[in-house]
Design an enzyme around this catalytic site. Sequence first.
Site, PDB file in Angstrom:
ATOM      1  N   HIS A 177       0.813  -1.215   0.000  1.00  0.00           N
ATOM      2  CA  HIS A 177       0.000   0.000   0.000  1.00  0.00           C
ATOM      3  C   HIS A 177       0.849   1.269   0.000  1.00  0.00           C
ATOM      4  CE1 HIS A 177      -3.421  -2.541   2.009  1.00  0.00           C
ATOM      5  NE2 HIS A 177      -3.271  -2.796   0.729  1.00  0.00           N
TER       6      HIS A 177
ATOM      7  N   GLU B 267      -3.091  -6.304  -9.848  1.00  0.00           N
ATOM      8  CA  GLU B 267      -1.763  -6.080  -9.279  1.00  0.00           C
ATOM      9  C   GLU B 267      -0.780  -7.037  -9.936  1.00  0.00           C
ATOM     10  OE1 GLU B 267      -2.169  -6.343  -5.020  1.00  0.00           O
ATOM     11  OE2 GLU B 267      -3.950  -5.068  -5.022  1.00  0.00           O
TER      12      GLU B 267
ATOM     13  N   GLU C 160      -3.537 -13.318  -4.000  1.00  0.00           N
ATOM     14  CA  GLU C 160      -2.495 -12.302  -4.152  1.00  0.00           C
ATOM     15  C   GLU C 160      -1.304 -12.535  -3.232  1.00  0.00           C
ATOM     16  OE1 GLU C 160      -3.514  -8.383  -2.556  1.00  0.00           O
ATOM     17  OE2 GLU C 160      -5.563  -9.098  -2.252  1.00  0.00           O
TER      18      GLU C 160
END
Length: 400
Positions: free
Chosen positions: A230, A260, A356
């Site tokens: 982040h 991503e 992820e």
Amino acid sequence: MDRPEFYRFHQGEKSLPFSPQEYDDRLARLRAHMATSGVDACVFTSMHNIAYYSGFLYCAFGRPYGLVVTSSDCVTISAGIDAAQPWRRSHADNITYTDWQRDNYWRAVCSVTGKGKTIGYEADHLTLAQRVLLDGFLSPKDAVDMAPTTMRQRMHKSPAEIALIRKCAQVADVGGYAVKDAVKAGVREIDVAMAGRDAMELEIAKRFPDAEYRDTWVWFQSGINTDGAHNPVTGRVLEAGDILSLNTFPMISGYYTALERTMFVETVDPASLKIWEANVAAHEFGMSLLKPGVSCAAVTEQINTFFADRDLLQYRTFGYGHSFGILSHYYGREAGLELREDIDTVLEPGMVISMEPMLTVPEGQAGSGGYREHDILIITEDGNENITGYPYGPAFNVVA
């Protein structure tokens, strides 16, 4: 001059991301839970629950907003600064409170709930100060935390939600291709991020001409800035050989999706390639595990073992995936559907979840940087469906 505590200001036509029936179905399920729990009225204060049950996504700017649901009413409570926009974007009724005197918000809420009732609220969102005001103005007979119940409801997506999420994932792919086209040595992170954001906003406007456009963004990180998932965008200039992290996040009517990917500028060294390929393999293995009847904890443990067998588990930075729906980087989270050791939720058809895996290798070590791949999957009756289209891995994402 008359200075009312609250009033109704309705003008224009209603415009919502879903049909009235979709919201009625959500409210029917909520009201069934309310009846079982003995709740007379729910007072929701979070952006995610207000948007989920009404369609209205508020902008607080220091003012309280709410949604009151009873056995017969569904009413958003909004500030006068927004005029009739909350009504146009709300499924049912709307009351505007004024700022002629303090706490008119709670007077408006009380006009729907009445006093002395059993009130449902969100313990994970209502502040201590606002809880004092709730007690003072509503004098509840009892208070019931409805946050866990509503979270479980939001975890199960309707066909209409899944249709929207599919389109959102396609928009994220558009942003990904725009990011790739903008990557080259000598450009700044911010320049690449803006290219991806602009492409997504244009695509959203084309696909959703009646929507409100807000909150779509890109996190594009390079070099040491890839160490956290982040980390915000900076002005760092890309160099040949840099590891990159592509993160595109379209926001449509409060619904969040993500793409991503790990990338490299021009070339990837052998040590980095080895770690990248291992993370890609974990990503593919993890996606194969997502099917009905398997718990989040069980999926997590199997991927942990996969990384441990390759002496990489120590580089893992967070859980392996999470739910999708009405959520954002500053509101919402269906924390009961995350791929972590402490989550025993069992996957069911209609859930939407990411895979992820991320590894962060510290600076000074061979292959340093953050590696992450991210796809969105719908749990089906016999497995899953991957709705992310942008390719992952070295064959596509070493950008010359």
